[in-house]
Enzyme design. Structure first.
Site, mmCIF file in Angstrom:
data_model
loop_
_atom_site.group_PDB
_atom_site.id
_atom_site.type_symbol
_atom_site.label_atom_id
_atom_site.label_comp_id
_atom_site.label_asym_id
_atom_site.label_seq_id
_atom_site.Cartn_x
_atom_site.Cartn_y
_atom_site.Cartn_z
ATOM 1 N N PHE A 1 -6.345 -25.226 100.918
ATOM 2 C CA PHE A 1 -6.758 -24.171 99.992
ATOM 3 C C PHE A 1 -6.724 -24.667 98.554
ATOM 4 O O PHE A 1 -5.759 -25.305 98.128
ATOM 5 C CB PHE A 1 -5.785 -22.986 100.059
ATOM 6 C CG PHE A 1 -5.838 -22.166 101.312
ATOM 7 C CD1 PHE A 1 -6.741 -21.123 101.447
ATOM 8 C CD2 PHE A 1 -4.947 -22.419 102.349
ATOM 9 C CE1 PHE A 1 -6.770 -20.345 102.591
ATOM 10 C CE2 PHE A 1 -4.961 -21.645 103.501
ATOM 11 C CZ PHE A 1 -5.874 -20.608 103.632
ATOM 12 N N ASP A 2 -7.768 -24.330 97.810
ATOM 13 C CA ASP A 2 -7.660 -24.388 96.364
ATOM 14 C C ASP A 2 -6.703 -23.263 95.957
ATOM 15 O O ASP A 2 -6.444 -22.349 96.750
ATOM 16 C CB ASP A 2 -9.049 -24.181 95.744
ATOM 17 C CG ASP A 2 -8.993 -24.099 94.239
ATOM 18 O OD1 ASP A 2 -8.458 -25.029 93.613
ATOM 19 O OD2 ASP A 2 -9.456 -23.080 93.683
ATOM 20 N N LEU A 3 -6.185 -23.302 94.747
ATOM 21 C CA LEU A 3 -5.234 -22.283 94.312
ATOM 22 C C LEU A 3 -5.887 -21.223 93.420
ATOM 23 O O LEU A 3 -6.083 -20.081 93.811
ATOM 24 C CB LEU A 3 -4.056 -22.938 93.579
ATOM 25 C CG LEU A 3 -2.967 -21.972 93.112
ATOM 26 C CD1 LEU A 3 -2.243 -21.342 94.291
ATOM 27 C CD2 LEU A 3 -1.973 -22.677 92.189
#
Length: 216
Positions: free
Chosen positions: A8-10
């Site tokens: 996941f990107d944040l």
């Protein structure tokens, strides 16, 4: 091969830091370039590293601009960061089903952990790859490969989930599946042009895509 790993990107993906990021950029840019930058123009800076963004504006002042941005960003962090619906429930469900999970971000890892902690997501992410852990950032495959190695996984078993073209391109360059989030501040149509494997209307759609029970 079944996907058992989710990267996941944040920012803009797991946690809604859009207002925090925009405010931090405006605060910094108003100091160095008074009245030059609007909210709309600042949105273009979301995605690349701070170093890349500020280098384009004033190569001589990059470090002090980053310091000003980060100081403001940390001060306002807990006040301006918001939650996205179904994110926590989805991440928890993936964790309970045994998926390997990691965060891959262009943020510094200590700041990224602040966000995960604030939203109660920290226990689900044993692996976090920040800008201070790599030489190159997304869309280069290095950070994704770093996360996969730590998780003892491989690209063909993974999907990259994010809100910018750098996440989609990073996944494609690494050889993972890619999921784009429809709530991106960049605009859904903008991301669709990069042809992710799936567009998520809400994070729980990820469970459906992976063939798992939805949240109900």
């Amino acid at each position: 091969m079944k996907i058992d790993t989710v990267l996941f990107d944040l920012d803009g993906t797991l946690i809604n830091t859009n207002e925090l990021i925009i405010a931090s950029f405006l605060h910094t840019l108003d100091h160095y370039f008074p009245n030059e930058y609007t909210r709309e123009k600042v949105i273009e800076f979301i995605g690349p590293s701070l170093h890349d963004s500020f280098s384009r504006l004033n190569p001589d002042k990059v470090d002090e601009m980053i310091d000003m941005y980060r100081t403001f960003n940390h001060e306002k962090h807990d006040e301006l960061v918001l939650e996205y619906g179904t994110v926590k429930e989805t991440v928890k469900a993936l964790h309970e089903k045994g998926y390997k999970l990691a965060v891959v971000t262009t943020k510094r890892s200590d700041t990224a952990r602040m966000g995960l902690k604030l939203m109660g997501l920290e226990p689900y992410f044993p692996v976090l790859v920040g800008i201070d852990n790599v030489e190159k950032v997304k869309p280069d495959p290095e950070p994704l490969l770093n996360a996969l190695e730590q998780l003892d996984s491989s690209p063909e078993r993974a999907i990259m989930v994010g809100d910018s073209q750098y996440d989609v391109l990073g996944g494609k360059n690494t050889g993972t599946k890619t999921a784009a989030v429809a709530w991106t501040i960049k605009g859904r149509e903008f991301l669709e042009a990069y042809e992710p494997d799936v567009m998520l209307e809400t994070m729980s759609d990820l469970l459906t895509y992976l063939g798992e029970d939805s949240l109900g």
